[in-house]
Structures are given as C-alpha cells and as structure tokens.
Design an enzyme around this catalytic site. Structure first.
Site: not given
Lengths: 423, 86
Positions: A82, A114, A253
């Site tokens: 990103e 993400c 994550h």
C-alpha cells in the site's frame, strides 16, 4: 500434484529503529497502560530507503542461493504493497531489475491494505497448483513503509499531545520475500484449506499519497469480526477443524501485539469456551512465538502476517512437524484464515537467513534523531521528480553492521529511481 | 437468542464488565455520561468490555454495529435497542 508452499523466505527490517515507549513519552501519550499494547520497537525508514529497496534487500539472499537454472524458473514476481511509488508502473519492475531475474516473467503489483501479502501469496500458490508451467517458481514480496514525514507548515513541537499520527508508535517499515514453488521446504500449504471474508468498511486507509487516516476502534472491531468469520468459513471447509487443538501455533496479522491478544482471547472464549487462565497459557504457547519479530519491527502492513510467520518458525519448537493456522486482515476490508505445515528441517533452513541478527544490527535512534529524520524525509515525498541522496556518506547506513551489501536509493531523475549497493 | 432486558439491567451489566476489565475503577461512582476513554480504557479495553457484554447478553451481531457511542449511557442505549427494545 498438489504440493505447494514456501520454498524459502526472508525478512528485511531496515537500517534504523526506535523504542516505542520512548516515542510515546516524547509525544506526550499516556504510557500507563502501554504494557498491554505489547510493543517494543519499530523500524524507521531512512530517506535512502523506500519499498523497493526494502523488497530487494529481503529477496536478494533467496535469489543468491539459487542456481542460474533455478533462478530462471521464476516466472511470476508480485510486489504487494500500500506504499507504491507510482500509480502505473509497478515496483516489481525495479525489483526484477536489481535482482537480475529472467525476462520471461510476469511482473505486477497488488494492493488490499494489510491483506496484500496474503493476496499475492494465494495467487502464487494457485499459479503453481495450476501446473500451466510445470516446475515454475513465483517470487512474492510484501513491502510496506509508513514514512515518518513532518508535514509542511507543522513544527515538531506541535506533535506533542496532539491527535497527529495515532498510528505513529505502531507503524513500521520492512519487507518479507517468499519464494513459492512445488518444493515447499519452509511452509507446506494445506491446499484448499482457506476461509476468506470481506466487506466494505471505512476503518483505515491511505486516501492521500503520504498519509494514513483511521478509526482505531472501528478497525479493531472489524478485525475481530473478520477473525471469527474467516475462521468459521475455514472450519466449514475443513472436516474436523478445531481452533484449540488443530494448530500447534497461531499466526496473526499484527498491527500491535495487544490487538492480537484481544483477538485470540475473543476466539478462544467463543469457540472453545476456555477460561481466563487457560486462554493466557494458550496465548503464551501458541501465539507469542509469532509476536517477537512484530514487536521489534512494528506494523509492516501487507508483510506483517508473514513477519509473524517467520517469527513463529524461528521461535517455535519443531521437534516434530507442526500445523500453523494463519489469520490475515487488510482494512477496507478483506481477510483470510489458512493453514500449513512446518517440518523440523524448515526451521533449520529459515535459521540460515539470520533474521534475528539482522533486526539487532539496526541502528537504535533516540527521539531527537528520529524527529530530525522526519524533516530529512520531507524531500522523499510521493511524486518526487528529481532528487539526489548519498547512501554512502549517511551516518546511519555507515553505522549499521552489514553482513552483506544492501541496496539504497541514491537518485531520482525525471521520476526514475536509481539505487546503489552499499557494503 | 438475546433476552429482553430493561435499560437499568443493561446498564448494570455494562458497569460490571467495565469494572472487570478496569479493576482500578472498582469504587468509582459511575455516571451514564462517563466516557470509557476518559476513564482510562484504551481501544483493547473497550473492545474487551463490548465483547463481554455481548456474551453475557447472548447478543450475536457484528461488533462494528456497536461503534459510535461517546459515553457509557449511549452505549447502553445502543445495546438496549439492539436487544429488541427500540
């Protein structure tokens, strides 16, 4: 033919780091309850570092370990990010050049906050599984930075006690490179064992080139909703899956450790009706091994779930084969729960990358040095046309003990980026 | 299935879980206008409180639907409405 996964992987966490609690104190943030955020350090990108240099530095040792014949079988190179530097040209083209890969290779980039690293990984897995080019390999590199830049017209003193940069303590910089093939020596994917879950939500995003905007409460709630629903979909597809016993380790994550602890607690309460103490013990056994690297690098967005995977493999006990359950979340949002198997030999292979040493070799900045970097980073803003930098004379690059030459940005000429190796 | 509860019952359940998550507020005299953030609850604490309240009330809805309240009273209003008391 359904054997696929990660043949080799490596992490690059940059040249510099800063202590998170020290930074929070410096900004006047309340650190009374900071312990339960489970953050220690974060990487800080230098002006001479960008997502391309990070990507190349992560992948270079993997490429160097291949024979020329093996290297020429890399037919797919995906950068996942990103933090792109151009709306049209993909960073994978630069990475391809500096790694010296075969020109008969697909080059592109993809984004979904993400989740991007997982998106790229799953595309590579399916490319290998499809057997449209038997024996081919794919290189997937998730690379993201949150560059600390002082906005024009803002003084450093204005950052104290302000709402500015709610994510400053948790945002890191780094890249994880994955070589995906039909010889998955590091992580063998459980084929078809995937639960995905996504919907439109405005939790955190990058609507302007160099700035994140976010609602931390909404993002946390969305993360928790996805954590539960992605796993429930996985369980629907995998006979006999049990959250508490099927996976010897859980990989998340990790925007910051405290968020993962909350998610794990939520799922264990809901899915296994476990009590507080056994949840705490389970967290320490199954989740903590994956938090070590994340606590030291910070959130590297698309790459974070694989940073946690590397940490889990380096820090876990692999006296016999272990199954790992992995949860990926990207704001906006899309998420996925998938699993795979790590063998005793996998841990020995990953140890050769000496990821822990690389993180320790980063130069530790103090808050004044960090603040000065926020000013030094101003010229490297998105869309810069011309710029000359000196990676060879830089004090931090010079101070880092480098076990191998690393790539740094040296020039932007008519938007074209040029990099140099520094020993 | 979620049980129908009065506003006061929901308020009592919310306060119980606030005290569980933030034991230092054991003797605090709560007002509906108190903000969890101002009482020292970070985002993880707030999510924990919401999770425990949802569990106690068997309220099975997306968590993102419980965002927005600026104080404990508004959170109780929202949960009370979600329980079918609107």
């Amino acid at each position: 033919m359904s054997v696929v996964g990660i043949e080799a992987m490596n992490v690059f966490g940059g040249t510099a780091r800063i202590g998170v609690i020290e930074l929070m104190d410096h900004r006047g943030l309340d650190t009374k309850r900071a312990d339960n955020l489970l953050m220690v350090e974060r990487s800080v990108a230098l002006p001479q570092e960008d997502p391309i240099s990070f990507a190349v530095n992560a992948a270079k040792p993997l490429i160097d370990a291949l024979s020329p014949a093996e290297r020429d079988r890399i037919e797919l190179l995906i950068t996942c990010s990103e933090s792109g530097i151009d709306f049209g040209k993909s960073m994978s083209t630069y990475v391809h050049h500096y790694l010296g890969l075969n020109r008969n290779c697909r080059l592109f980039e993809l984004k979904q906050a993400c989740y991007s690293g997982t998106a790229g990984f799953q595309m590579a897995v399916n490319f290998i599984l499809s057997q449209t080019s038997p024996g081919a390999k794919a290189l997937v590199i998730a690379t993201d930075i949150a560059r600390a830049v002082l906005p024009e017209g803002v003084e450093l003193s204005m950052l104290r006690n302000s709402e500015w940069g709610y994510a400053e303590p948790s945002s890191g910089a780094g890249a994880v490179a994955l070589l995906v093939s039909d010889t998955p020596r590091v992580f063998q994917v459980d084929v078809g064992a995937n639960g995905y879950y996504g919907y439109e939500v405005m939790d955190t995003c990058r609507p302007v080139p160099d700035g994140d905007v976010g609602d931390s409460d909404l993002s946390l709630m969305s993360y928790l909703d996805c954590c539960e629903n992605a796993y429930l979909e996985y369980a629907k597809r995998v006979d006999g899956a049990d959250y508490a016993s099927t996976f010897q380790y859980l990989v998340f994550h990790t925007p910051f450790g405290g968020m993962v602890k909350g998610a794990h607690r939520t799922l264990m309460r809901k899915l296994s009706k476990a009590d507080r103490q056994s949840i705490e013990n389970d967290f320490n056994t199954r989740v903590m091994p994956g938090l070590d690297y994340c606590q030291r690098v910070g959130n590297i967005m698309g790459a974070t779930v694989f940073l946690s995977l590397a940490s889990t493999i380096d820090r876990g006990d692999y006296s016999s084969a272990r199954r790992l359950g992995c949860f990926s979340y990207g704001s906006g949002c899309c998420s996925e729960f998938f699993s795979g198997v790590v063998q005793p030999a996998s841990q020995q292979l990953l140890a050769q990358q000496r990821i822990d040493d690389g993180l320790n070799q980063r130069v530790l900045l103090n808050v004044e040095e960090y603040d000065q970097l926020m000013i030094a980073n101003r010229p490297v803003r998105f869309g810069v046309r011309d710029l000359t930098l000196d990676p060879h004379g830089d004090r931090y690059i010079g101070a880092m003990a480098k076990p191998r030459p690393l790539l740094y940005l040296s020039q932007v000429a008519g938007f074209h980026r040029k990099y140099e190796w520094v020993a | 299935m979620a049980e129908v509860k009065s506003w006061d019952e929901v308020y009592a359940i919310v306060l119980k879980h606030v005290r569980d998550v933030l034991p230092e507020l054991q003797s605090h005299a709560f007002q509906p206008s108190d903000s969890l953030r101002e009482l020292g609850a970070n985002s993880i604490d707030r999510a924990d409180i919401v999770m425990e309240v949802m569990e106690t009330l068997s309220l099975d809805i997306p968590r993102v639907e419980l965002l927005g309240p600026r104080c404990i009273g508004e959170l109780v209003d929202l949960i009370h409405a979600k329980l079918g008391n609107a």
